[in-house]
Design an enzyme around this catalytic site. Structure first.
Site: not given
Length: 429
Positions: A249, A334
């Site tokens: 991320e 995710e």
């Protein structure tokens, strides 16, 4: 010669005898009832009616009593059947609570498709058929290596039916690959090796995730990433089930240009084998607009998108929908059903909206966060459970049960034929 007197007496005698004979006959007939005399007719009819009337009533009484007996018998049988059914349900409930959750899935498993490729915006098999990967992401294997074990992977494949597991290896957090020394690196690689072997043995896909987080810009440890992925590719060059996620991320001030520069150096190392590569996107893997403006120039690339149902709602769904409609290949590596910090209560309403979109509308593959017993809302195993396999409902969180329920709703034909599960849905959510 007979005198008149004698003749007279003879006639009288004959008459008397006739009277006696006739009287005797009538007397006998009267007693035995063989002859009905006119004066007997009325009385006889009355008696016949009296006899006939009971003959009409007696069968009714018998039938009524018989029906009452049959009704009572049926009530007893019904009561007994009901008691047996209730006992069976109670027994089955106790059995369900004690047995692993594979009973919920009826032994259904998501399909293993073999070698994968990216065509347009879709993940496909060797014949070009669209495929669906659904599974879980571990929490950091730095913290919870036990859930990347062969025991757990086999159990989840057999009982939950998943066909992919993501191995989240943190790079700079606790015991991170890039910050805790060589010995720690070897331990982490051993964990990955065991997990890849287990996934391969159980016909599953496995994502090796270079889990950047606090190191917001993946370029910070780019040299380590190149070395790591080079080693992984050499080791697993023959494993067609291995997928590589080169950064988790990107966040903070990291832009798509930063990620793009990093990807252009790391991807060629992996491209020595024709594996699927997942690339993280800016703003915690939510910025797909920047990617649309300047996508990478490689084959078999997918871009990651992350969402948490407690935080991300309609606006984020619309952003993802726009990117998918533009043909961008997206993999949701995710997601969670709680807040974006990984904690909080399950937002089932928003979770269902997300799931309907990513599975029914577009058929996007996904991994749920997180496989651990950490005491937080997104953890799939309850904090007081220390088991690694054969989980019961009591062992699992609401998030885990939601995922199992979604997999169980897939039709058998969906699992075998691939594209049948893509159904257009209402986009106004």
């Amino acid at each position: 010669m007979v005198s008149k007197k004698q003749k007279f007496l003879t006639v009288i005698l004959v008459i008397v005898l006739a009277i006696v004979i006739v009287g005797g006959v009538f007397g006998i007939s009267f007693v035995k009832g063989r002859v009905t005399f006119p004066w007997q007719l009325q009385n006889s009819e009355a008696k016949t009616e009296q006899v006939k009337e009971p003959a009409k009533e007696e069968p009714k009484l018998v039938i009524k009593e018989k029906k009452q007996d049959e009704s009572a018998k049926k009530e007893q049988e019904l009561k007994k059947a009901k008691e047996e059914a209730e006992a069976a349900v109670e027994k089955e409930t106790e059995k369900t609570e004690e047995e692993p959750v594979d009973n919920l899935l009826n032994d259904m498993k998501l399909k293993y498709y073999g070698k994968l490729a990216v065509e347009g915006s879709h993940l496909v098999d060797a014949d070009g058929h669209e495929v669906l990967l659904m599974g879980v992401s571990t929490h950091g294997i730095n913290w919870y290596p036990e859930y990347a074990s062969a025991e757990t992977i086999k159990s989840l494949r057999d009982t939950w039916g998943i066909n992919v597991i993501r191995l989240a290896m943190y790079t700079s957090d606790y015991n991170g690959y890039c910050v805790a020394g060589k010995e720690n690196q070897e331990k982490l690689k051993d964990i990955i090796d065991d997990a890849v072997e287990a996934a391969t043995d159980n016909d599953m896909y496995v994502i090796i995730d270079w889990h950047t987080l606090n190191d917001a810009d993946p370029n910070e440890y780019k040299a380590d990433a190149i070395q790591f992925f080079g080693e992984m590719v050499r080791k697993y060059k023959d494993n067609e089930n291995v997928i590589y996620e080169i950064c988790n991320e990107p966040n903070g001030d990291t832009t798509w240009n930063d990620v793009r520069r990093y990807a252009n150096e790391v991807i060629p190392v992996i491209r020595n084998v024709d594996a699927i590569i997942l690339v993280g996107t800016p703003k915690w893997a939510t910025d797909l607009d920047s990617v649309l403006d300047k996508p990478l120039d490689f084959d078999n690339i997918m871009y990651t998108y992350h969402f948490y149902a407690g935080t991300h709602h309609k606006a984020e769904r619309n952003a993802l929908r726009d990117a998918l409609d533009e043909g961008l290949p997206v993999f949701i590596s995710e997601y969670g059903l709680v807040d974006a910090d990984g904690d909080g209560n399950l937002n089932e309403k928003e979770a269902d909206y997300w799931y309907d979109m990513i599975r029914k509308e577009y058929g996007v593959s996904s991994c749920m966060w997180n496989l651990s017993n950490k005491d937080e809302g997104s953890a799939m195993i309850n904090a007081d459970c220390d088991k690694l396999s054969d989980f019961t409902e009591e062992d699992l969180s609401e998030s885990a049960m939601w995922l199992i329920d979604q997999i169980s709703q897939l039709k058998h034909s969906d699992l075998e034929q691939g594209v049948d599960w893509i159904t257009p849905e209402n986009n106004n959510r």
